[in-house]
Structure formats: structure tokens, C-alpha cells
Design an enzyme around this catalytic site. Sequence first.
Site, mmCIF file in Angstrom:
data_model
loop_
_atom_site.group_PDB
_atom_site.id
_atom_site.type_symbol
_atom_site.label_atom_id
_atom_site.label_comp_id
_atom_site.label_asym_id
_atom_site.label_seq_id
_atom_site.Cartn_x
_atom_site.Cartn_y
_atom_site.Cartn_z
ATOM 1 N N ASP A 104 109.580 125.800 -11.431
ATOM 2 C CA ASP A 104 108.656 125.461 -9.785
ATOM 3 C C ASP A 104 108.517 126.641 -9.295
ATOM 4 O O ASP A 104 109.188 126.979 -9.391
ATOM 5 C CB ASP A 104 109.185 123.984 -9.723
ATOM 6 C CG ASP A 104 109.152 123.098 -11.326
ATOM 7 O OD1 ASP A 104 108.043 123.001 -12.601
ATOM 8 O OD2 ASP A 104 109.740 121.750 -10.791
HETATM 9 N N1 URA Z 1 113.242 121.454 -14.334
HETATM 10 C C1 URA Z 1 112.799 121.450 -13.484
HETATM 11 O O1 URA Z 1 112.664 120.313 -13.312
HETATM 12 N N2 URA Z 1 112.135 122.332 -12.917
HETATM 13 C C2 URA Z 1 111.855 124.012 -12.495
HETATM 14 O O2 URA Z 1 111.787 124.569 -12.467
HETATM 15 C C3 URA Z 1 112.943 123.950 -14.485
HETATM 16 C C4 URA Z 1 114.024 123.492 -14.682
#
Ligand code: URA
Length: 237
Positions: A104
Site C-alpha cells: 500500500d
Molecule cells: N497488507 C496490507 O494491508 N497492506 C500492505 O501494504 C501489505 C499487506
Amino acid sequence: MQLERLLQSQGFGTRKACRNLVRAGLVTVAGTLCDNPSADIDAVDGLPLTVDGESWAYCAAAYLVLNKPAGYECSQAPKHHPSVYGLLPWPLRERGVQSVGRLDEDTTGLLLFSDDGQFIHMLSSGKRKVPKRYRVTTKHPVSGELVAQLLAGVTLHDEPEPIIAAACEAVDSHQLLLTVTEGKYHQVKRMVAAAGNRVEALHRDRVGHYDLPADLAQGQWRWLTVAERALLHGLGG
Ligand code: URA
């Protein structure tokens, strides 16, 4: 391999653009100026090149690690933030390296890239169940019950089966080390929310047996060594 093709394979532009770079006297191979675009070059990994003043080591396939900072999207066409691809030198973008899975925008840490499709598939395919470890900072204190719920499995919207953490331990009053083997959308944030807490910060520090190098600063990338690649390849089974 012809020099102009070799340069093209490294991402220095179209074959014609590479030919022009060579003809303009802007290319050295192993320290020697070479102005013949058709020169037959022994393309071995590590062969030192300079292209228009930029030092480069030839590599048949690219494998690299980035310590992703917050505020970057894992997309070639980002919507709201700059792209992680902007943190890589342009020849790597040009030759088509891709991130191995996505993090993310606000997640930091270990992000691998390659232009070797098999390598990417091996590490990101759900079937392989490659463990990915996250350091999770939570809004509310972590409890034994939270850890137990994550290890027992939590139900996520649109997922038929409960999602079970491969490993989970509390390391601080507001921090967990959580390992998952899937790569579902917002998986860690959704799992922690489903267990009644909330993710405040997320940092990936391990994929398989490979740890984010301690000396790699946020926003920096480097090539994977042969030993590191072997460590990751070993996961493929
Ligand atoms: N899980 C999440 O919620 N976000 C990420 O970036 C990676 C794993």
C-alpha cells in the site's frame, strides 16, 4: 551480442537510439571506448559499461530490492502519490522491471523488483504460499486475545475461508510481528481490523528467508546478490 542490442537489453532506448549513442562515442565497454554499434560483445553479467557518463554493469535479468518509503504507490500509473518506479534509474524502468506484488501507499519496507517473469511468479503466486512478515503498529494495545484470534483465523469480507496468520507475536505494547502467506488486498489491515484492532503503520521486513538489508536506507535500492537470489529461489521448491 551486438553492442547496440546489448545496450537496448539494458534499457538504454530503442535499437536506433542505442546505435546513435555508440556512434556518438558515448559508450565504453570494460573501460574502452567502442564506437562500432555492431561490435560483438561477450555479454557476461557484471560487464562494466558507461553510457553517456553513466556507469552500468550488464545484467541479463534484473533483480533488485527497494526499501519502500511511505507516500509512494506501487503502480506505473499512480493516482494520488508518486510511483515507486520513480525511485529506480530510468534504464530499469525502460527495460520493464516490475514489483513482486504490491505494498500500500503508506506501507514501508521490503519490495523486490525483477524483469524475470518466472521469479516474479514464483514469489507472488498464491499457490506457493511464500511467507511475508510485517511489523504492525496498532492503534490499541495488543493483547493475547488479538494474537490468538489472528493465529486461529479471521473472517474477511468476500473471503470464503478464514485467513490464518502463519505466525504472530506481540513484540511491544502496540506492535506485532505478523506473517502471512497470501497476498490479498489490504490483507494485514483487514485481518487486524477483523480481530478488533487497527493498523497505524505497516512495515514489511522479510519475504521467505530474505530480510530487508539493515544498511539499505528508505528510498534506496540495490541489486540482489547471487546468494540473496538463491535464498529467494529456494522458496520455489
Ligand atoms: N497488507 C496490507 O494491508 N497492506 C500492505 O501494504 C501489505 C499487506
